[in-house]
Design a protein around this motif. Structure first.
Motif, PDB file in Angstrom:
ATOM      1  N   ARG A 154       1.065  -1.139   0.089  1.00 47.27           N
ATOM      2  CA  ARG A 154       0.197   0.149  -0.007  1.00 47.27           C
ATOM      3  C   ARG A 154       0.954   1.185   0.019  1.00 47.27           C
ATOM      4  NH1 ARG A 154      -3.492  -2.900   3.192  1.00 47.27           N
ATOM      5  NH2 ARG A 154      -2.494  -2.539   5.209  1.00 47.27           N
ATOM      6  N   ASN A 155       2.112   1.251   0.808  1.00 45.20           N
ATOM      7  CA  ASN A 155       2.995   2.303   0.696  1.00 45.20           C
ATOM      8  C   ASN A 155       3.583   2.592  -0.544  1.00 45.20           C
ATOM      9  OD1 ASN A 155       2.248   2.995   3.352  1.00 45.20           O
ATOM     10  ND2 ASN A 155       4.095   1.714   4.330  1.00 45.20           N
ATOM     11  N   LEU A 156       3.802   1.666  -0.984  1.00 46.74           N
ATOM     12  CA  LEU A 156       4.662   1.520  -2.472  1.00 46.74           C
ATOM     13  C   LEU A 156       3.775   2.308  -3.676  1.00 46.74           C
ATOM     14  CD1 LEU A 156       6.632  -1.700  -2.337  1.00 46.74           C
ATOM     15  CD2 LEU A 156       7.864   0.576  -2.381  1.00 46.74           C
ATOM     16  N   TYR A 157       2.446   1.595  -3.782  1.00 45.29           N
ATOM     17  CA  TYR A 157       1.555   1.813  -4.925  1.00 45.29           C
ATOM     18  C   TYR A 157       0.602   3.009  -4.524  1.00 45.29           C
ATOM     19  CZ  TYR A 157       4.044  -2.544  -5.711  1.00 45.29           C
ATOM     20  OH  TYR A 157       5.222  -3.249  -5.811  1.00 45.29           O
ATOM     21  N   SER A 158       0.519   3.399  -3.599  1.00 47.81           N
ATOM     22  CA  SER A 158      -0.842   4.397  -3.076  1.00 47.81           C
ATOM     23  C   SER A 158      -0.123   5.883  -3.317  1.00 47.81           C
ATOM     24  CB  SER A 158      -1.379   4.174  -2.114  1.00 47.81           C
ATOM     25  OG  SER A 158      -0.558   4.053  -0.913  1.00 47.81           O
ATOM     26  N   ASN A 159      -1.011   6.976  -3.730  1.00 46.67           N
ATOM     27  CA  ASN A 159      -0.266   8.189  -3.758  1.00 46.67           C
ATOM     28  C   ASN A 159      -1.390   8.919  -3.091  1.00 46.67           C
ATOM     29  OD1 ASN A 159       2.240   7.872  -5.501  1.00 46.67           O
ATOM     30  ND2 ASN A 159       0.613   7.222  -7.156  1.00 46.67           N
ATOM     31  N   LEU A 160      -0.651  10.081  -2.428  1.00 49.06           N
ATOM     32  CA  LEU A 160      -1.561  11.193  -1.755  1.00 49.06           C
ATOM     33  C   LEU A 160      -1.782  12.085  -2.842  1.00 49.06           C
ATOM     34  CD1 LEU A 160      -3.053  12.127   0.830  1.00 49.06           C
ATOM     35  CD2 LEU A 160      -0.867  13.118   1.380  1.00 49.06           C
ATOM     36  N   ALA A 161      -2.934  12.383  -3.024  1.00 44.57           N
ATOM     37  CA  ALA A 161      -3.273  13.573  -4.005  1.00 44.57           C
ATOM     38  C   ALA A 161      -3.567  14.808  -3.324  1.00 44.57           C
ATOM     39  CB  ALA A 161      -4.591  13.032  -4.930  1.00 44.57           C
ATOM     40  N   LYS A 162      -2.739  15.873  -3.427  1.00 49.27           N
ATOM     41  CA  LYS A 162      -3.229  16.963  -2.891  1.00 49.27           C
ATOM     42  C   LYS A 162      -3.620  18.002  -4.017  1.00 49.27           C
ATOM     43  CE  LYS A 162       1.182  17.013  -0.208  1.00 49.27           C
ATOM     44  NZ  LYS A 162       2.386  17.497   0.149  1.00 49.27           N
ATOM     45  N   HIS A 163      -4.711  18.972  -3.415  1.00 53.19           N
ATOM     46  CA  HIS A 163      -5.515  19.738  -4.318  1.00 53.19           C
ATOM     47  C   HIS A 163      -4.872  21.153  -4.374  1.00 53.19           C
ATOM     48  CE1 HIS A 163      -8.447  16.574  -4.798  1.00 53.19           C
ATOM     49  NE2 HIS A 163      -8.512  16.624  -3.283  1.00 53.19           N
ATOM     50  N   ASN A 164      -3.780  21.228  -4.449  1.00 54.27           N
ATOM     51  CA  ASN A 164      -2.898  22.588  -4.482  1.00 54.27           C
ATOM     52  C   ASN A 164      -2.255  22.829  -5.812  1.00 54.27           C
ATOM     53  OD1 ASN A 164      -1.062  20.685  -4.249  1.00 54.27           O
ATOM     54  ND2 ASN A 164       0.112  21.645  -2.245  1.00 54.27           N
ATOM     55  N   TYR A 165      -2.770  22.164  -6.814  1.00 52.24           N
ATOM     56  CA  TYR A 165      -2.003  22.360  -8.033  1.00 52.24           C
ATOM     57  C   TYR A 165      -2.402  23.546  -8.702  1.00 52.24           C
ATOM     58  CZ  TYR A 165      -1.063  21.724 -13.191  1.00 52.24           C
ATOM     59  OH  TYR A 165      -0.647  21.825 -14.274  1.00 52.24           O
ATOM     60  N   ARG A 166      -1.175  24.268  -9.177  1.00 49.94           N
ATOM     61  CA  ARG A 166      -1.480  25.533  -9.879  1.00 49.94           C
ATOM     62  C   ARG A 166      -0.759  25.598 -11.327  1.00 49.94           C
ATOM     63  NH1 ARG A 166      -0.361  30.257  -5.273  1.00 49.94           N
ATOM     64  NH2 ARG A 166      -2.088  29.544  -3.649  1.00 49.94           N
ATOM     65  N   LEU A 167      -1.218  25.931 -12.458  1.00 53.36           N
ATOM     66  CA  LEU A 167      -0.718  26.048 -13.651  1.00 53.36           C
ATOM     67  C   LEU A 167       0.050  26.957 -13.527  1.00 53.36           C
ATOM     68  CD1 LEU A 167      -0.823  25.039 -16.622  1.00 53.36           C
ATOM     69  CD2 LEU A 167      -2.404  26.798 -16.989  1.00 53.36           C
ATOM     70  N   GLY A 168       1.517  26.537 -14.086  1.00 51.63           N
ATOM     71  CA  GLY A 168       2.534  27.379 -14.044  1.00 51.63           C
ATOM     72  C   GLY A 168       2.754  27.857 -15.469  1.00 51.63           C
ATOM     73  N   ILE A 169       4.314  28.187 -16.080  1.00 48.47           N
ATOM     74  CA  ILE A 169       4.474  28.528 -17.181  1.00 48.47           C
ATOM     75  C   ILE A 169       4.568  27.345 -18.119  1.00 48.47           C
ATOM     76  CG2 ILE A 169       6.141  29.629 -18.730  1.00 48.47           C
ATOM     77  CD1 ILE A 169       6.964  31.251 -16.383  1.00 48.47           C
ATOM     78  N   VAL A 170       3.600  27.381 -19.481  1.00 52.34           N
ATOM     79  CA  VAL A 170       3.485  26.307 -20.106  1.00 52.34           C
ATOM     80  C   VAL A 170       4.859  26.488 -21.108  1.00 52.34           C
ATOM     81  CG1 VAL A 170       2.310  25.072 -21.997  1.00 52.34           C
ATOM     82  CG2 VAL A 170       1.168  26.103 -19.871  1.00 52.34           C
ATOM     83  N   LYS A 171       5.632  25.590 -21.040  1.00 54.10           N
ATOM     84  CA  LYS A 171       6.945  25.815 -22.151  1.00 54.10           C
ATOM     85  C   LYS A 171       6.814  24.813 -23.527  1.00 54.10           C
ATOM     86  CE  LYS A 171      10.106  26.708 -18.353  1.00 54.10           C
ATOM     87  NZ  LYS A 171      11.342  26.539 -17.758  1.00 54.10           N
ATOM     88  N   GLU A 172       6.902  25.209 -24.442  1.00 49.45           N
ATOM     89  CA  GLU A 172       7.145  24.357 -25.866  1.00 49.45           C
ATOM     90  C   GLU A 172       8.607  23.768 -25.870  1.00 49.45           C
ATOM     91  OE1 GLU A 172       6.281  24.881 -30.435  1.00 49.45           O
ATOM     92  OE2 GLU A 172       6.090  26.660 -29.074  1.00 49.45           O
ATOM     93  N   GLN A 173       8.515  22.586 -26.221  1.00 46.63           N
ATOM     94  CA  GLN A 173       9.839  21.869 -26.236  1.00 46.63           C
ATOM     95  C   GLN A 173       9.820  20.866 -27.316  1.00 46.63           C
ATOM     96  OE1 GLN A 173       9.979  19.389 -22.508  1.00 46.63           O
ATOM     97  NE2 GLN A 173      11.269  21.088 -21.724  1.00 46.63           N
ATOM     98  N   SER A 174      10.784  20.539 -28.024  1.00 48.43           N
ATOM     99  CA  SER A 174      10.960  19.630 -29.388  1.00 48.43           C
ATOM    100  C   SER A 174      10.460  18.292 -29.060  1.00 48.43           C
ATOM    101  CB  SER A 174      12.360  19.853 -29.883  1.00 48.43           C
ATOM    102  OG  SER A 174      13.281  19.235 -29.126  1.00 48.43           O
TER     103      SER A 174
END
Length: 529
Positions: free
Chosen positions: A277-297
Motif C-alpha cells: 500500500r505504501n509503495l503503490y498508493s499516492n496522496l493527491a493534494k488539491h493545491n495544483y497551480r498551472l505554471g508557465i507552459v513551455k514548448e519543447q521539441s
C-alpha cells in the motif's frame, strides 16, 4: 491456505524463464526467436560446468579436496545474495497483479509464500550449476561412500536458503524505508547499488587481511580455511560436514538456514499488504497551480520521458548503472595503485596504455539501457505506437537518453585515466576516441537486439532486465567485443601495427553504427506488442 499456496506457486512457476510462452507459441518465426534464449543459456551452462569442473580438479591435484565444497558453496551463496538484493523487492512486491490478488480470497501469507518459492527455485538452479560439477569431479576421483552422495545432494537444496533470506531481508528493509518517502525507486536503486559495492569491498578486504607467504601446501590449506571461516562460516560448516560426513554439523546448518528462512518469511508476510500500500498508493493534494507552459521539441520531450521511465524502476537503474560506476572505479585505480608492478607479473609483455581504452569501453558498455528500453515499455507500448511520431524520433530518444546517462561517467573516467596514465600522442587520441565509438555502437546495437527479441507482455521487470535474450545479447555485446579487441591488441608490440588496427577498428565500428542505425529506423514498430 495450502491450496492457495499451491495454486499461486503454480502460476508463478508456469512461465519460469519464458518456457510456457515457448510451449504455446503458434507463430513459427516467434517460436524460433524464443528458442534462442534457452540455447544461449545451455551454451553458458556448458562453459560454466567446464570452468567449475576444472577449478575443482585443480584442488584435487593439489591435495586440497577438503576445501572444494566450501569454496563452491561460498561462490554460489555470494551470487544468490548479490542478485537477490537487486531483484528481491521486484519479485516479492511487484505491482502487476497486486490489485487483482487483493480482490481475491487469498491471504498475504499465501502470496508471499508463492513468491518465496519462485525465488528459491531460481536460486536453487544457481546453486546446482555451481556445486554439481564439483560433486561430479570429487566423486569421480575420490570414490566416496553412499552417504556422501546423500549429504551433498540434499545439502544443495539448503544452500540458497540463508543467502536468499538475508538478501530478501535487506531488500525488504530498503523497500519498506523507501516506501514512506518520495522518489522510492531511485532510493531503492541507490541503496541496492551501495550494498553491492559494500559486499565487493568487504570480500576484497577479507582476502587482504593477512600478508600470506605461501611456502607449503599445508600453509595454503590453513590460510584458505581461515579466510573462508571469516567470509561465510555456514559454508564452512556445510562443506566440512559433507566431506567428513558429520551428521550433527550438517543438521546444525540445515536447522539454522530453515529457521532464519521461516522467521523472515513470517515477518514479511505480516507486513506485506502495508508495504504494498505504501509503495503503490499516492496522496493527491488539491493545491495544483498551472505554471508557465513551455514548448519543447519532440526529441527533448521524448528524452525526458525516457529518463522518467528509467528512474521509475529500481531494478532497471540498479542493473544498468553498475557498469558506468565501475568504469570510474577502474579509472581511479590508476591514481592509487602501482599498476606497473601488477603488469610486471603477467608472463607476457603488454603495454597497459594500449589496452586501457578497450577495457574502459567494455566496462562502460556493460548492460546498456537501450538493450531493454523497448521491452520496458511493456503493456504501455500501445501509447507510444498511437503517437504521431516517426520510428527515428522514438529510437533516437532512447539512444540519446543512454548516451546522456553514460556521458558524465565517461568524462570522469577519462580525466582520471589521463592523470593516472599521462598518455601522449596517439595514446591520448585512442584513449578518448575508442570508448566513444564503442559506447555509440553498443547503444545502437542494443536497440537492434531489442527489436529482434522484444518482450512486451512481461509481468515483472526482473524478467526483462535480467532474464531476457535482449538483456544477455544486447547488454553484453559491447563488453564482449571490447574484450576481444583488448586481447588482440595486448599481444602486439609494434606501435605502428597497433595504430593501424585501432584505425581499422574505428572504421569498422563507424560502418557498423551507420548500418545498424539505418536498419533500425526502417523497422515497422507497430508490429511489436
Amino acid at each position: 491456505m495450502l491450496t492457495q499456496i499451491k495454486f499461486l506457486t503454480k502460476l508463478e512457476l508456469c512461465n519460469l524463464y519464458g518456457l510456457n510462452k515457448i510451449r504455446f507459441l503458434k507463430d513459427k518465426k516467434e517460436k524460433k526467436k524464443a528458442i534462442i534464449v534457452p540455447v544461449i543459456w545451455i551454451i553458458l551452462l556448458f562453459f560454466c560446468f567446464f570452468y567449475i569442473g576444472s577449478f575443482s580438479y585443480s584442488f584435487i591435484c593439489l591435495g586440497l579436496e577438503e576445501i572444494i565444497f566450501t569454496y563452491l558453496i561460498i561462490i554460489s551463496s555470494i551470487l544468490v545474495f548479490v542478485f537477490g538484493i537487486l531483484k528481491s523487492a521486484g519479485l516479492i512486491f511487484y505491482k502487476e497483479g497486486y490489485d487483482i490478488l487483493c480482490a481475491l480470497p487469498v491471504t498475504g501469507r499465501a502470496i508471499v509464500a508463492s513468491r518465496f518459492i519462485k525465488m528459491y527455485v531460481e536460486n536453487l538452479l544457481i546453486a546446482l550449476v555451481i556445486i554439481m560439477p564439483g560433486v561430479v569431479v570429487y566423486a569421480w576421483h575420490m570414490e566416496p561412500t553412499y552417504l556422501f552422495y546423500l549429504l551433498s545432494i540434499l545439502g544443495i537444496l539448503f544452500v540458497p536458503c540463508l543467502p536468499m533470506t538475508c538478501s530478501i531481508l535487506i531488500g525488504t528493509f530498503i523497500t519498506k524505508i523507501s516506501s514512506k518517502i518520495n522518489y522510492k525507486s531511485l532510493i531503492v536503486a541507490v541503496v541496492s547499488i551501495f550494498m553491492v559495492f559494500v559486499i565487493m569491498y568487504g570480500t576484497l578486504s577479507i582476502s587482504a587481511l593477512e600478508e600470506v607467504k605461501i611456502e607449503t601446501l599445508e600453509e595454503l590449506f590453513s590460510v584458505g580455511f581461515k579466510l573462508l571461516k571469516k567470509m561465510y562460516p555456514p559454508a564452512y560448516w556445510l562443506g566440512m560436514a559433507i566431506i567428513s560426513e558429520d551428521i550433527l554439523q550438517y543438521l546444525l546448518y540445515i536447522g539454522l538456514s530453515v529457521g532464519i528462512f521461516l522467521l523472515v518469511f513470517y515477518g514479511i508476510s505480516i507486513s506485506f499488504h502495508q508495504i504494498c500500500r505504501n509503495l503503490y498508493s499516492n496522496l493527491a493534494k488539491h493545491n495544483y497551480r498551472l505554471g508557465i507552459v513551455k514548448e519543447q521539441s519532440i526529441l527533448v520531450s521524448q528524452v525526458k520521458r525516457e529518463f522518467r521511465r528509467y528512474f521509475s524502476s529500481s531494478v532497471y537503474v540498479a542493473n544498468t548503472i553498475i557498469g558506468p560506476i565501475m568504469s570510474c572505479v577502474f579509472s581511479g585505480m590508476f591514481l592509487v595503485m602501482d599498476i606497473e608492478s601488477i603488469i610486471g607479473k603477467i608472463p607476457f609483455s603488454v603495454k597497459i596504455n594500449n589496452i586501457v581504452p578497450f577495457i574502459l569501453s567494455g566496462i562502460l558498455c556493460t548492460m546498456t539501457t537501450t538493450s531493454v528500453s523497448i521491452s520496458m515499455e511493456g503493456k504501455n507500448w500501445w501509447i507510444v505506437k498511437s503517437l504521431p511520431l516517426s520510428v527515428k524520433s522514438i529510437l533516437d530518444a532512447k539512444i540519446l537518453m543512454n548516451l546522456l546517462l553514460l556521458f558524465p561517467f565517461y568524462i570522469l573516467s577519462e580525466i582520471l585515466l589521463i592523470i593516472g596514465l599521462q598518455p601522449k600522442g596517439f595514446e591520448f587520441f585512442w584513449l578518448l576516441f575508442i570508448p566513444m565509438i564503442f559506447i555509440l555502437f553498443s547503444c545502437i546495437y542494443g536497440i537492434t537486439i531489442n527489436l529482434c527479441f522484444p518482450v512486451m507482455d512481461w509481468e515483472n521487470e526482473v524478467s526483462v532486465v535480467k532474464q531476457s535474450a535482449s538483456a544477455v545479447l544486447g547488454g553484453m555485446g559491447g563488453f564482449v567485443l571490447a574484450a576481444l579487441c583488448a586481447m588482440g591488441i595486448g599481444v602486439i608490440q609494434s606501435e605502428l601495427v597497433i595504430n593501424i588496427l585501432n584505425i581499422g577498428i574505428c572504421i569498422v565500428g563507424g560502418w557498423g553504427i551507420m548500418i545498424l542505425y539505418k536498419r533500425n529506423n526502417k523497422y515497422f514498430l507497430r508490429n511489436l506488442g
